[in-house]
Design a protein around this motif. Structure first.
Motif, PDB file in Angstrom:
ATOM      1  N   LEU A 194      57.752  87.509 134.351  1.00 40.83           N
ATOM      2  CA  LEU A 194      58.544  87.834 135.543  1.00 40.83           C
ATOM      3  C   LEU A 194      57.990  87.134 136.780  1.00 40.83           C
ATOM      4  CD1 LEU A 194      60.703  89.560 137.018  1.00 40.83           C
ATOM      5  CD2 LEU A 194      58.976  91.376 137.177  1.00 40.83           C
ATOM      6  N   ARG A 247      61.506  97.597 131.206  1.00 38.66           N
ATOM      7  CA  ARG A 247      61.143  96.837 130.008  1.00 38.66           C
ATOM      8  C   ARG A 247      61.627  97.541 128.750  1.00 38.66           C
ATOM      9  NH1 ARG A 247      56.102  96.327 132.573  1.00 38.66           N
ATOM     10  NH2 ARG A 247      55.161  97.823 131.125  1.00 38.66           N
ATOM     11  N   ARG A 250      64.987  96.897 127.850  1.00 41.46           N
ATOM     12  CA  ARG A 250      65.164  95.508 127.436  1.00 41.46           C
ATOM     13  C   ARG A 250      66.061  94.721 128.400  1.00 41.46           C
ATOM     14  NH1 ARG A 250      63.002  94.712 122.526  1.00 41.46           N
ATOM     15  NH2 ARG A 250      62.625  96.537 121.189  1.00 41.46           N
ATOM     16  N   LEU A 251      65.848  94.928 129.692  1.00 41.98           N
ATOM     17  CA  LEU A 251      66.558  94.124 130.676  1.00 41.98           C
ATOM     18  C   LEU A 251      66.057  92.689 130.612  1.00 41.98           C
ATOM     19  CD1 LEU A 251      67.381  96.962 131.810  1.00 41.98           C
ATOM     20  CD2 LEU A 251      67.229  95.937 134.079  1.00 41.98           C
ATOM     21  N   SER A 252      66.935  91.755 130.900  1.00 41.82           N
ATOM     22  CA  SER A 252      66.543  90.349 130.881  1.00 41.82           C
ATOM     23  C   SER A 252      65.649  90.045 132.072  1.00 41.82           C
ATOM     24  CB  SER A 252      67.783  89.453 130.921  1.00 41.82           C
ATOM     25  OG  SER A 252      68.426  89.562 132.180  1.00 41.82           O
ATOM     26  N   LEU A 253      64.935  88.917 131.983  1.00 43.83           N
ATOM     27  CA  LEU A 253      64.062  88.517 133.086  1.00 43.83           C
ATOM     28  C   LEU A 253      64.860  88.237 134.347  1.00 43.83           C
ATOM     29  CD1 LEU A 253      61.497  86.192 131.261  1.00 43.83           C
ATOM     30  CD2 LEU A 253      61.121  88.508 132.131  1.00 43.83           C
ATOM     31  N   THR A 254      66.083  87.727 134.186  1.00 44.88           N
ATOM     32  CA  THR A 254      66.924  87.486 135.367  1.00 44.88           C
ATOM     33  C   THR A 254      67.254  88.795 136.068  1.00 44.88           C
ATOM     34  OG1 THR A 254      67.901  85.526 134.328  1.00 44.88           O
ATOM     35  CG2 THR A 254      69.106  86.517 136.168  1.00 44.88           C
ATOM     36  N   GLN A 255      67.578  89.816 135.303  1.00 43.29           N
ATOM     37  CA  GLN A 255      67.864  91.120 135.907  1.00 43.29           C
ATOM     38  C   GLN A 255      66.634  91.706 136.590  1.00 43.29           C
ATOM     39  OE1 GLN A 255      69.382  92.648 132.113  1.00 43.29           O
ATOM     40  NE2 GLN A 255      71.310  93.178 133.151  1.00 43.29           N
TER      41      GLN A 255
END
Length: 451
Positions: A194, A247, A250-255
């Protein structure tokens, strides 16, 4: 490097943290006590003390060779036309005490300037400052050896090797302070992937907390330590309340990156709401300068550099010599493999957030002392420099962040020889673009195949 299948137990983790924290705090205490002990030079300097009924206007005037300009008259005029005059002392410092809050126009009596010295932008030599009782405002004036020179012309025409040495030393100072924040940001990226855009606000928080504590009479050393500890606690709480739950979802790194941007904006406006838009000073005394090997820096600068070196060395030893530090590097290299080796990845990530926030808070305290003030957007102003340093050194590599910070700090300050004012910060953007074009993995980063 192969790791054993078990990581240190909780008692050993606590022991490692206690040893590292004790070494850092002892270094802070020794450096601060030695540097801020009363000296004859400090006592002899003209000073203005703020209280509930008094505000101060202050500054330092140096000639084009960076030598103190003594005997220069500075005049402050309030809205009703009443004037007060101060004269610079042997260190180039001046201060004026005022008993009414409001706007003041500050000018320099150009007839009192040293021979062969002229004001930069002499046709626009007035400075308007707003003074509040119990606070200090600064009015800055630059001198040049070329009559009628503007800021850019003065910078370009006044190059000499003494100035080069001065700017080089300032670059090392800036690089060390950037490194405190950049190492934490690099560790966060290495362990989580991140890029935290709210990391700059941790820097701001450290400076503002130190200001708050010194405002109520707390000794500077205690204010610095307490601010750093509180900032570290906010990093722990952030991971506990925000990043770990996200985390698990499982949110994306962009989110997650968008969340850091929102957190950054929210914190900025919170700081502005509670502290206002003005600049506040952690140390309200006029800075004392020290000439060492032809380089003139304030005592606060030397103290900040010494503390930075102690803390950076301590952090490096922690990462290299302790099991927890090796586990942190393992998670940074390959989280999945580290987890398969028995490492509690979540615990390491929480430790990284705590350590990163504490280092950023300490960076904010040191920047507040070196820059003679901190405001609600101090962290935002240096965030680009931090990202450039991390990218240059190699994303996710703590030691790369240190090297990148030193390079960025030196280049930015040397640029100020030719470019005026804050134009020097544009250099960091140019460096960042060139890195991404020609070596996106950075100095110490590894090439990776994508897809």
């Amino acid at each position: 490097m192969r790791l054993s299948t078990t990581i240190a137990s909780r008692p050993r983790l606590r022991q490692s943290l206690i040893v590292t924290a004790s070494a850092v705090l002892l270094g802070l205490l020794a450096t601060f006590m030695g540097a801020f002990a009363p000296t004859a030079a400090h006592a002899a300097a003209a000073a203005c003390t703020t209280d509930a009924t008094t505000g101060c206007i202050q500054g330092t005037i140096n000639d084009s060779e960076r030598e103190p300009a003594s005997g220069v008259d500075v005049i402050a005029t309030n809205s009703t036309g009443d004037e007060q005059t101060a004269t610079t002392d042997d260190t180039g410092r001046w201060s004026i005490a005022v008993t009414e809050a409001g706007s003041y126009t500050v000018t320099v009596d150009q007839d009192t300037l040293p021979d062969g010295q002229f004001l930069v932008n002499a046709d626009n030599a007035e400075r308007t400052v707003t003074v509040n009782l119990g606070a200090t405002a600064s009015a800055l004036f630059a001198l040049t050896a070329e009559e009628g020179a503007t800021s850019g012309e003065a910078a370009a025409s006044s190059f000499n090797w003494d100035r080069f040495a001065q700017q080089f030393a300032s670059g090392i100072r800036l690089g060390l302070l950037l490194a405190l924040a950049a190492i934490g940001l690099s560790l966060i990226y290495g362990t989580t992937g991140l890029s935290s855009f709210s990391h700059g606000e941790q820097v701001t928080l450290g400076g503002l907390l130190a200001y708050s504590f010194t405002s109520i009479g707390m000794p500077l050393i205690l204010a610095a330590v307490l601010s750093t500890v509180i900032c570290a606690a906010t990093g722990y709480l952030q991971d506990l309340a925000i990043w770990k739950p996200l985390r698990k979802r499982r949110l994306s790194l962009t989110q997650l990156m968008i969340v850091t941007i929102g957190l950054s904006i929210a914190l900025q406006y919170a700081f502005q709401y509670f502290y206002g838009a003005g600049t506040v000073r952690i140390d309200r005394d006029n800075p004392t300068t020290v000439d060492f090997l032809g380089v003139t820096l304030t005592v606060q600068s030397y103290v900040a550099m010494a503390i930075s070196v102690v803390v950076l060395v301590g952090t490096g030893l922690f990462l290299l010599k302790t099991r927890t530090g090796r586990a942190t590097r393992a998670v940074s290299d390959n989280p999945a493999l580290a987890a398969a080796s028995g490492i509690d990845v979540d615990r390491i990530i929480r430790l990284v957030w705590t350590l990163a926030a504490g280092l950023a808070g300490l960076s904010g305290v040191m920047l507040g002392l070196v820059l003679n003030g901190v405001n609600w957007m101090t962290g935002l102003q240096i965030l680009l420099l931090i990202f450039a340093a991390v990218t240059l050194g190699g994303l996710g590599t703590a030691f790369g962040a240190l090297v990148g910070s030193l390079i960025i700090g030196i280049i930015v300050e040397l640029t100020n020889i030719w470019l005026p004012g804050d134009f020097k910060y544009a250099t960091a953007l140019l460096i960042l673009i060139l890195i991404l074009v020609f070596r996106p993995q950075g100095i110490f980063g590894r090439k990776e195949r994508v897809g």
